[in-house]
Design a protein around this motif. Structure first.
Motif, PDB file in Angstrom:
ATOM      1  N   ILE A 222      21.146  31.923  52.684  1.00  0.00           N
ATOM      2  CA  ILE A 222      21.436  30.579  52.175  1.00  0.00           C
ATOM      3  C   ILE A 222      21.874  30.640  50.715  1.00  0.00           C
ATOM      4  O   ILE A 222      22.824  29.973  50.293  1.00  0.00           O
ATOM      5  CB  ILE A 222      20.192  29.673  52.325  1.00  0.00           C
ATOM      6  N   LEU A 223      21.174  31.478  49.937  1.00  0.00           N
ATOM      7  CA  LEU A 223      21.512  31.610  48.519  1.00  0.00           C
ATOM      8  C   LEU A 223      22.914  32.184  48.330  1.00  0.00           C
ATOM      9  O   LEU A 223      23.710  31.644  47.555  1.00  0.00           O
ATOM     10  CB  LEU A 223      20.497  32.517  47.826  1.00  0.00           C
ATOM     11  N   LEU A 224      23.203  33.261  49.023  1.00  0.00           N
ATOM     12  CA  LEU A 224      24.504  33.898  48.842  1.00  0.00           C
ATOM     13  C   LEU A 224      25.642  32.981  49.278  1.00  0.00           C
ATOM     14  O   LEU A 224      26.682  32.904  48.607  1.00  0.00           O
ATOM     15  CB  LEU A 224      24.547  35.222  49.609  1.00  0.00           C
ATOM     16  N   GLN A 225      25.457  32.280  50.377  1.00  0.00           N
ATOM     17  CA  GLN A 225      26.487  31.348  50.830  1.00  0.00           C
ATOM     18  C   GLN A 225      26.647  30.198  49.840  1.00  0.00           C
ATOM     19  O   GLN A 225      27.766  29.781  49.519  1.00  0.00           O
ATOM     20  CB  GLN A 225      26.134  30.810  52.220  1.00  0.00           C
ATOM     21  N   GLY A 226      25.503  29.685  49.339  1.00  0.00           N
ATOM     22  CA  GLY A 226      25.556  28.596  48.386  1.00  0.00           C
ATOM     23  C   GLY A 226      26.191  28.990  47.074  1.00  0.00           C
ATOM     24  O   GLY A 226      26.984  28.241  46.489  1.00  0.00           O
ATOM     25  N   TYR A 259      24.468  42.329  44.237  1.00  0.00           N
ATOM     26  CA  TYR A 259      25.210  41.142  44.660  1.00  0.00           C
ATOM     27  C   TYR A 259      25.664  40.349  43.440  1.00  0.00           C
ATOM     28  O   TYR A 259      24.998  40.349  42.391  1.00  0.00           O
ATOM     29  CB  TYR A 259      24.347  40.254  45.557  1.00  0.00           C
ATOM     30  N   CYS A 260      26.801  39.677  43.556  1.00  0.00           N
ATOM     31  CA  CYS A 260      27.358  38.917  42.445  1.00  0.00           C
ATOM     32  C   CYS A 260      26.779  37.502  42.438  1.00  0.00           C
ATOM     33  O   CYS A 260      26.998  36.730  43.373  1.00  0.00           O
ATOM     34  CB  CYS A 260      28.879  38.848  42.557  1.00  0.00           C
ATOM     35  N   VAL A 261      26.045  37.161  41.372  1.00  0.00           N
ATOM     36  CA  VAL A 261      25.426  35.835  41.250  1.00  0.00           C
ATOM     37  C   VAL A 261      25.981  35.080  40.052  1.00  0.00           C
ATOM     38  O   VAL A 261      25.442  34.063  39.641  1.00  0.00           O
ATOM     39  CB  VAL A 261      23.887  35.958  41.135  1.00  0.00           C
ATOM     40  N   GLU A 262      27.093  35.571  39.499  1.00  0.00           N
ATOM     41  CA  GLU A 262      27.631  34.986  38.264  1.00  0.00           C
ATOM     42  C   GLU A 262      28.048  33.529  38.434  1.00  0.00           C
ATOM     43  O   GLU A 262      27.914  32.729  37.502  1.00  0.00           O
ATOM     44  CB  GLU A 262      28.815  35.825  37.777  1.00  0.00           C
ATOM     45  N   LYS A 263      28.542  33.165  39.618  1.00  0.00           N
ATOM     46  CA  LYS A 263      28.954  31.769  39.830  1.00  0.00           C
ATOM     47  C   LYS A 263      27.804  30.801  39.595  1.00  0.00           C
ATOM     48  O   LYS A 263      27.979  29.735  39.007  1.00  0.00           O
ATOM     49  CB  LYS A 263      29.499  31.587  41.256  1.00  0.00           C
TER      50      LYS A 263
END
Length: 338
Positions: A222-226, A259-263
């Motif tokens: 859910i987090l990665l998709q969001g 994983y990329c969380v910069e967005k």
């Protein structure tokens, strides 16, 4: 669909009546399916589809959780090793689990409540979380087997020399005068346990374990998709049902795993002034990034307080710390999908 795994299970139902079931995993064009079939009198009666989707990891989590539920209800497989994982239970671990199982059903509730009261008082005086002093499981064990001496206390799983030195005197003051039916050593417990009930209890523990794994896996998805869709923490909180602090902890885990969380960081920091972000960054460079409170004090002052509380400030500290640590780490490729 191609069946890639199948197993037959059975259990006793009613008066010596054996019922059967079949567990299967299938695959077709990259889509995994997982199901359970109940049989009665040799004929198929009902089929349950447990999972259909493209993630092997999620399918495996569902498989383990649902199978643990069934085996906790008494089903036993024709083929062993059905959880497809290494069984790390040594003989010592098995014995410790037997003690835990026995303690859950044979504890002295009055002593247990007294130990819990001690823990609340001691945790308050030491300004520690109660579970750091002793877990519920440990207090159950102590209240069940009622050690009377330091040597007996050390036979309780979870009590090492350190804890015995810190808290043993307090615990023994509560347990040493209590009457008990059995003595130490605790090798008599094995004979007191009904084996099949113990095995079912073990599977119930697996059920809890696999449920947590499945919930964790789904939260990460859910987090990665969001994040990929540009959502912020508040919307992710709504989508996942998880509080913001746990969300950020998971974001930190994802970042550590590549994983990329910069967005998400950009969304959450867009209203934080640039000079404030730079001050936080410089504070990490000066005092280190291990603890947040020194950075908070460095940036906002020792006596800083906010009417809305400090949660939002700690959030921005943690998000900027992700960037700071990324900058300090060796450059590696970042994963973008789960």
């Amino acid at each position: 669909m191609q069946i890639v795994f199948m197993n037959r299970l059975s259990r006793i139902s009613g008066v010596d009546q054996e019922v059967f079931a079949q567990l299967w995993i299938g695959e077709e064009e990259g889509v995994w399916s997982l199901g359970w079939r109940d049989f009665s009198g040799g004929e198929e009666t009902q089929e349950h589809l447990w999972y259909a989707g493209g993630s092997w990891n999620e399918m495996l989590c569902v498989y383990r959780h649902e199978l643990a539920v069934k085996m906790g209800d008494g089903y036993r497989p024709l083929i062993d090793g059905v959880f497809h994982e290494e069984d790390g239970l040594t003989g010592r671990n098995q014995e410790q689990l037997r003690l835990q199982y026995y303690s859950e059903y044979n504890g002295n509730e009055a002593i247990y409540e007294e130990l819990c009261a001690w823990r609340r008082s001691r945790a308050s005086s030491e300004r520690k979380a109660p579970y750091i002093l002793a877990s519920n499981r440990l207090l159950r064990l102590i209240s069940t087997f009622l050690p009377h001496t330091p040597e007996e206390l050390l036979q309780i799983p979870g009590v090492g020399e350190g804890k015995a030195a810190q808290y043993g005197t307090d615990w023994l003051a509560i347990t040493s005068t209590a009457a008990r039916e059995h003595s130490f050593p605790l090798n008599w417990v094995h004979q007191e346990i009904e084996e099949d009930s113990f095995v079912s209890w073990l599977y119930k523990q697996k059920e809890v374990k696999y449920k947590k794994q499945l919930e964790r896996l789904r939260l990460r998805r859910i987090l990665l998709q969001g994040i990929e869709n540009g959502l912020g923490l508040e919307q992710l909180k709504v989508n996942s049902g998880v509080n913001r602090r746990e969300l950020i902890e998971t974001v930190e885990e994802l970042e550590r795993e590549g994983y990329c969380v910069e967005k998400l960081i950009e969304v959450e920091l867009k209203n934080v002034p640039q000079n404030e972000q730079e001050a936080i960054w410089n504070a990490y460079a000066e005092v280190g990034d291990l603890f947040l409170k020194p950075v908070l004090h460095k940036v906002y002052g020792e006596d800083f307080s906010a009417a809305e509380g400090l949660d939002s400030y700690y959030e921005r500290l943690r998000l900027i710390r992700i960037r700071f640590r990324r900058e300090q780490a060796p450059k590696v490729g970042m994963a973008t999908s789960f």
